[in-house]
Design a protein around this motif. Sequence first.
Motif, short mmCIF file in Angstrom:
data_model
loop_
_atom_site.label_atom_id
_atom_site.label_comp_id
_atom_site.label_asym_id
_atom_site.label_seq_id
_atom_site.Cartn_x
_atom_site.Cartn_y
_atom_site.Cartn_z
N ALA A 89 70.30 34.22 78.58
CA ALA A 89 70.56 32.83 78.17
C ALA A 89 69.68 32.37 77.02
CB ALA A 89 70.36 31.90 79.37
N ALA A 90 68.78 33.22 76.53
CA ALA A 90 67.81 32.80 75.52
C ALA A 90 68.43 32.79 74.12
CB ALA A 90 66.59 33.71 75.55
N THR A 91 68.58 31.62 73.56
CA THR A 91 69.01 31.43 72.18
C THR A 91 68.18 30.31 71.58
OG1 THR A 91 70.66 29.74 72.73
CG2 THR A 91 71.40 32.05 72.79
N PRO A 92 68.10 30.21 70.26
CA PRO A 92 67.36 29.09 69.67
C PRO A 92 67.87 27.74 70.15
CG PRO A 92 67.77 30.76 68.01
CD PRO A 92 68.54 31.18 69.22
N ALA A 93 69.20 27.63 70.31
CA ALA A 93 69.77 26.35 70.76
C ALA A 93 69.36 26.03 72.19
CB ALA A 93 71.29 26.40 70.64
N ALA A 94 69.43 27.04 73.07
CA ALA A 94 69.05 26.81 74.46
C ALA A 94 67.58 26.44 74.58
CB ALA A 94 69.36 28.05 75.29
N LEU A 385 51.94 39.31 82.98
CA LEU A 385 53.12 39.37 82.12
C LEU A 385 52.74 39.32 80.65
CD1 LEU A 385 55.25 36.91 84.24
CD2 LEU A 385 55.64 39.38 84.05
N HIS A 386 53.41 40.15 79.87
CA HIS A 386 53.13 40.18 78.43
C HIS A 386 53.71 38.95 77.73
CE1 HIS A 386 57.10 42.58 77.40
NE2 HIS A 386 57.33 41.51 78.10
N ASN A 387 53.39 38.82 76.43
CA ASN A 387 53.93 37.72 75.62
C ASN A 387 54.66 38.27 74.41
OD1 ASN A 387 51.40 38.59 74.54
ND2 ASN A 387 51.27 36.74 73.29
N ARG A 388 55.34 39.41 74.60
CA ARG A 388 56.01 40.07 73.48
C ARG A 388 57.10 39.20 72.86
NH1 ARG A 388 54.30 43.66 70.09
NH2 ARG A 388 53.26 44.70 71.84
N GLY A 389 57.68 38.29 73.64
CA GLY A 389 58.71 37.42 73.08
C GLY A 389 58.20 36.53 71.98
N GLN A 390 56.89 36.41 71.86
CA GLN A 390 56.31 35.61 70.79
C GLN A 390 56.57 36.24 69.42
OE1 GLN A 390 52.48 34.38 72.12
NE2 GLN A 390 52.11 33.01 70.41
N SER A 391 56.99 37.50 69.41
CA SER A 391 57.33 38.16 68.15
C SER A 391 58.71 37.76 67.63
CB SER A 391 57.27 39.68 68.32
OG SER A 391 55.96 40.11 68.57
N PHE A 392 59.53 37.13 68.48
CA PHE A 392 60.83 36.64 68.02
C PHE A 392 60.66 35.49 67.03
CE2 PHE A 392 62.78 38.25 72.12
CZ PHE A 392 63.70 39.08 71.52
N SER A 393 61.67 35.29 66.22
CA SER A 393 61.76 34.11 65.37
C SER A 393 62.67 33.08 66.05
CB SER A 393 62.33 34.48 64.00
OG SER A 393 62.60 33.32 63.24
N LEU A 394 62.37 31.81 65.83
CA LEU A 394 63.25 30.73 66.29
C LEU A 394 64.15 30.24 65.17
CD1 LEU A 394 60.71 28.73 68.49
CD2 LEU A 394 62.79 29.86 69.31
N GLN A 395 64.05 30.88 64.02
CA GLN A 395 64.84 30.48 62.84
C GLN A 395 66.22 31.12 62.89
OE1 GLN A 395 63.01 31.60 59.12
NE2 GLN A 395 64.96 31.52 58.03
#
Length: 529
Positions: A89-94, A385-395
């Motif tokens: 369910a993870a998207t920039p909009a969500a 828990l890791h924080n690897r999702g921080q490498s994603f962009s929200l752009q």
Amino acid sequence: MRNFELPGRSLVMARNGMAATSHPAATLAAVNVLQAGGNAMDAAIAACAVQGVVEPGSTGIGGDCFALYARGGRDDVLAFNGSGRAPAAATPAALAQKGVTEWTRHSAHVVSVPGAVDAWATLAADHGTRPLGELLQPAIALAEQGFAVAPRCAADWAANAALLRQDPEAARIYLRGGQAPAAGDVHHLRELAATLRAIAAGGRDAFYEGTIADGMVGFLQARGGLHTAADFAACRGEYVTPIRTRFRGVDILECPPNGQGLIALLIMNILSGFPADGDPTSPERLHLEIEATRLAYAARDAWLGDPLHGPVDVQRLLSMEFAQELRARIDPEQAAPRVDMPEPAAHKDTVYICVVDKERNCASFINSIFQPFGSGLVAPGGVLLHNRGQSFSLQPGHANTIAGRKRPLHTIIPGMAVQDGRVRMPFGVMGGHYQAMGHAHLVAKVFDYGLDPQTAIDLPRVFPVPGTRQVEAEATLPEATRAALVRMGHTLIKPGMAIGGAQAILIDWERGVLQGGSDPRKDGCALGY
């Protein structure tokens, strides 16, 4: 040859098998497995599980894993991508609907599904000789009976005590009266031991389904996370084809994107157009490495992402024509004022392990929770828990924009050098974003300048901070070199901690000897028998 009047450590020599890790307990566990008849993959997994206990700020079952494996030291190297994915369910909009406009480290939204346990189970079943449950026993024993905290681990622990205080479970499990344990203190991780014991008995499904998975999902959902039980149950790594480049007559192999191994190869391609002469740590040489890294990392940040969710033009990025385009932008006497990357044509914490066994099976194995102590969130069962999702962009529209079941850009990269159809050196460098430069730096020092792995690892390090003109420079860098780099336009700053960490094992096929090096910036060592 090493100057024995200077502080340092000797290259480790052995004939049968060898392991190099960033913690002595992990190296010992690996060598014990080898001596008991296990192979390099068995030993690497056992060592990695131990490090998740004794070096908890760097790795663990709440993180991700990548591996390269050469059977019998042959050139048909296997690669495994064990990086986890974002919730479906993870998207920039969500995320925007939840008020997320930027990443914060201590947030459920930066936790992607951990892929390490699936990777261990798959690799053990496919390439090991021992059941996963047996390989986890040394880690279980250390977690239950306690371990003495090593000096570098203690320093990293203390530096992240404030993060751990933000989560009650993290504070209870990892701190004592709100403070990190000191070097030499005995620490226990009994909840983690119980979880490891469950995985030992039930395999990967014990982690991704049932009580443990339900605990992680409920924990993340309570903090606003979009994670579901289905996201965890669906976690599967994959075998991928290694990518490679030719550097000074040696093939250097890396895992393909979503990892940044491609960028390590790009830096090597750029450097291959410059002569390798003189002092390997001269300001002139370091300047070239800094500028090549700046250009390659700009390419990384513009174009690298999960190839299953958008094209990554690996062929162009690895082409010598592209390397020449970037090389032509380097002024050998002056730092570039800025680095812009045109549109493409139609630190962080980790453990790295290398093992070579008697049959010359070679494991290049890396496991990470990203930044030290990851997200600082500890789910039921002691899962940090890791924080690897921080490498994603929200752009929206970026190559690395978060999307359902997408894998983020990864900094962790195992490496393998192949020469004349046989593995010459499994190697790896820890240190978050530094790793791609670290690979190029280490490979160049060994194959450009003929240094042995330990000497190459010991050299002073520099690292240009991505997106800035600042260059981290270790204190061991000579003052004359510093002054020359400043004259070239570089702004030198002190790193928060010694830059990175590395392990490597060079195979001398002619004499039948293994030569191991391990980074003095960490607690570990190389051992062989």
